[in-house]
Write a protein that holds these residues in place. Structure first.
Motif, PDB file in Angstrom:
ATOM      1  N   SER A   1       0.850  -1.193   0.000  1.00 45.19           N
ATOM      2  CA  SER A   1       0.000   0.000   0.000  1.00 45.19           C
ATOM      3  C   SER A   1       0.883   1.240   0.000  1.00 45.19           C
ATOM      4  O   SER A   1       1.712   1.418   0.897  1.00 45.19           O
ATOM      5  N   PRO A   2       0.732   2.124  -0.996  1.00 44.43           N
ATOM      6  CA  PRO A   2       1.593   3.310  -1.047  1.00 44.43           C
ATOM      7  C   PRO A   2       1.426   4.221   0.169  1.00 44.43           C
ATOM      8  O   PRO A   2       2.399   4.776   0.662  1.00 44.43           O
ATOM      9  N   TYR A   3       0.191   4.345   0.668  1.00 45.66           N
ATOM     10  CA  TYR A   3      -0.022   5.204   1.845  1.00 45.66           C
ATOM     11  C   TYR A   3       0.632   4.582   3.082  1.00 45.66           C
ATOM     12  O   TYR A   3       1.236   5.278   3.886  1.00 45.66           O
ATOM     13  N   TYR A   4       0.537   3.286   3.218  1.00 46.20           N
ATOM     14  CA  TYR A   4       1.197   2.609   4.335  1.00 46.20           C
ATOM     15  C   TYR A   4       2.702   2.860   4.272  1.00 46.20           C
ATOM     16  O   TYR A   4       3.323   3.266   5.259  1.00 46.20           O
ATOM     17  N   LEU A   5       3.278   2.627   3.101  1.00 44.82           N
ATOM     18  CA  LEU A   5       4.718   2.806   2.925  1.00 44.82           C
ATOM     19  C   LEU A   5       5.129   4.248   3.215  1.00 44.82           C
ATOM     20  O   LEU A   5       6.124   4.490   3.915  1.00 44.82           O
ATOM     21  N   ALA A   6       4.351   5.196   2.722  1.00 44.09           N
ATOM     22  CA  ALA A   6       4.657   6.617   2.936  1.00 44.09           C
ATOM     23  C   ALA A   6       4.751   6.945   4.423  1.00 44.09           C
ATOM     24  O   ALA A   6       5.698   7.595   4.874  1.00 44.09           O
ATOM     25  N   PHE A   7       3.771   6.488   5.188  1.00 44.94           N
ATOM     26  CA  PHE A   7       3.724   6.863   6.600  1.00 44.94           C
ATOM     27  C   PHE A   7       4.651   6.014   7.466  1.00 44.94           C
ATOM     28  O   PHE A   7       5.229   6.527   8.420  1.00 44.94           O
ATOM     29  N   VAL A   8       4.861   4.754   7.131  1.00 42.67           N
ATOM     30  CA  VAL A   8       5.769   3.939   7.940  1.00 42.67           C
ATOM     31  C   VAL A   8       7.209   4.451   7.803  1.00 42.67           C
ATOM     32  O   VAL A   8       7.969   4.456   8.773  1.00 42.67           O
ATOM     33  N   LEU A   9       7.581   4.930   6.607  1.00 46.99           N
ATOM     34  CA  LEU A   9       8.951   5.432   6.419  1.00 46.99           C
ATOM     35  C   LEU A   9       9.197   6.748   7.162  1.00 46.99           C
ATOM     36  O   LEU A   9      10.339   7.101   7.422  1.00 46.99           O
ATOM     37  N   ARG A  10       8.139   7.460   7.522  1.00 46.71           N
ATOM     38  CA  ARG A  10       8.271   8.700   8.298  1.00 46.71           C
ATOM     39  C   ARG A  10       7.965   8.478   9.780  1.00 46.71           C
ATOM     40  O   ARG A  10       7.955   9.424  10.556  1.00 46.71           O
ATOM     41  N   SER A  11       7.716   7.246  10.180  1.00 47.61           N
ATOM     42  CA  SER A  11       7.405   6.967  11.584  1.00 47.61           C
ATOM     43  C   SER A  11       8.660   7.177  12.442  1.00 47.61           C
ATOM     44  O   SER A  11       9.785   6.986  11.972  1.00 47.61           O
ATOM     45  N   PRO A  12       8.478   7.578  13.702  1.00 44.10           N
ATOM     46  CA  PRO A  12       9.633   7.846  14.568  1.00 44.10           C
ATOM     47  C   PRO A  12      10.601   6.669  14.677  1.00 44.10           C
ATOM     48  O   PRO A  12      11.817   6.861  14.659  1.00 44.10           O
ATOM     49  N   ASN A  13      10.078   5.468  14.739  1.00 43.80           N
ATOM     50  CA  ASN A  13      10.932   4.291  14.875  1.00 43.80           C
ATOM     51  C   ASN A  13      11.845   4.097  13.668  1.00 43.80           C
ATOM     52  O   ASN A  13      13.045   3.832  13.802  1.00 43.80           O
ATOM     53  N   ILE A  14      11.295   4.259  12.478  1.00 44.02           N
ATOM     54  CA  ILE A  14      12.088   4.107  11.250  1.00 44.02           C
ATOM     55  C   ILE A  14      13.019   5.314  11.072  1.00 44.02           C
ATOM     56  O   ILE A  14      14.178   5.170  10.668  1.00 44.02           O
ATOM     57  N   ARG A  15      12.546   6.514  11.389  1.00 42.56           N
ATOM     58  CA  ARG A  15      13.391   7.716  11.285  1.00 42.56           C
ATOM     59  C   ARG A  15      14.649   7.584  12.149  1.00 42.56           C
ATOM     60  O   ARG A  15      15.721   8.021  11.749  1.00 42.56           O
ATOM     61  N   LYS A  16      14.536   6.973  13.306  1.00 43.01           N
ATOM     62  CA  LYS A  16      15.713   6.764  14.179  1.00 43.01           C
ATOM     63  C   LYS A  16      16.775   5.937  13.463  1.00 43.01           C
ATOM     64  O   LYS A  16      17.967   6.180  13.613  1.00 43.01           O
ATOM     65  N   ARG A  17      16.341   4.964  12.690  1.00 42.45           N
ATOM     66  CA  ARG A  17      17.291   4.107  11.962  1.00 42.45           C
ATOM     67  C   ARG A  17      18.060   4.912  10.916  1.00 42.45           C
ATOM     68  O   ARG A  17      19.237   4.675  10.685  1.00 42.45           O
ATOM     69  N   PHE A  18      17.373   5.865  10.280  1.00 42.42           N
ATOM     70  CA  PHE A  18      18.048   6.733   9.314  1.00 42.42           C
ATOM     71  C   PHE A  18      19.089   7.604  10.008  1.00 42.42           C
ATOM     72  O   PHE A  18      20.193   7.776   9.514  1.00 42.42           O
ATOM     73  N   MET A  19      18.735   8.161  11.167  1.00 45.36           N
ATOM     74  CA  MET A  19      19.657   9.046  11.898  1.00 45.36           C
ATOM     75  C   MET A  19      20.929   8.314  12.280  1.00 45.36           C
ATOM     76  O   MET A  19      22.023   8.865  12.200  1.00 45.36           O
ATOM     77  N   VAL A  20      20.792   7.048  12.665  1.00 49.24           N
ATOM     78  CA  VAL A  20      21.951   6.241  13.050  1.00 49.24           C
ATOM     79  C   VAL A  20      22.888   6.039  11.852  1.00 49.24           C
ATOM     80  O   VAL A  20      24.105   6.004  12.005  1.00 49.24           O
ATOM     81  N   LEU A  21      22.313   5.943  10.663  1.00 48.59           N
ATOM     82  CA  LEU A  21      23.102   5.699   9.453  1.00 48.59           C
ATOM     83  C   LEU A  21      23.737   6.956   8.866  1.00 48.59           C
ATOM     84  O   LEU A  21      24.614   6.867   8.014  1.00 48.59           O
TER      85      LEU A  21
END
Length: 174
Positions: A104-124
């Motif tokens: 689901s494109p809307y699911y993907l859009a919002f899960v990638l901006r979720s705080p939990n996933i955003r933390k993984r980006f910051m670490v990288l």
């Protein structure tokens, strides 16, 4: 949980462009700020560019990621493209991602901006005065993938919340 790299492939934004190529032309591109500021990229915020045939057209459902920023918190911001416009491309300071599974494109859009996933980006994020993230490291990030019905329900809830927030922001600023 599934790795992004197991569910799709990346592609580059505009390449080999000179300053003179921008501001005119038959093609349009999604700007860095459009990706950075919007969970769903806005077709109203495109800019023009003169094109050659070696560029990669974007398609409905493509995800865009910013590759660099001044802070680690702002690296890897994502946005999804939910339009079917012709002759549209991605800016050169972002990279694209296209899934090869039903999601689901809307699911993907919002899960990638979720705080939990955003933390993984910051670490990288790597750097000192400017922070960068590599496509390969982003493709190693795993996200939860429930069945498609659940994704659609979750995506719609977040879409409705996003619309409600936008509505209230408009009322507040007017």
């Amino acid at each position: 949980m599934r790795k992004l790299g197991d569910m799709g492939k990346t592609f580059s934004g505009l390449s080999g462009k000179k300053k003179e190529d921008f501001g005119h032309g038959n093609a349009r591109f999604v700007t860095y700020m459009n990706v950075f500021n919007n969970t769903i990229a806005s077709p109203k915020l495109l800019e023009t560019v003169e094109l050659d045939n070696k560029q990669h057209k974007i398609e409905f459902g493509d995800v865009f990621f910013t590759t660099s920023s001044e802070t680690p918190e702002e690296v890897g911001m994502s946005s999804i493209w939910l339009d079917n416009l012709e002759n549209v491309y991605l800016n050169s300071f972002c990279f694209g991602y296209r899934t090869n599974i039903e999601i689901s494109p809307y699911y993907l859009a919002f899960v990638l901006r979720s705080p939990n996933i955003r933390k993984r980006f910051m670490v990288l994020a790597q750097g000192i005065s400017r922070y960068n993230i590599s496509k390969n490291k982003v493709m190693d990030i795993s996200i939860p993938i429930p069945d498609i019905d659940e994704q659609q329900k979750i995506g719609m809830v977040f879409k409705q919340l996003d619309s409600l927030i936008t509505l209230h922001q408009c009322r507040y600023t007017n």
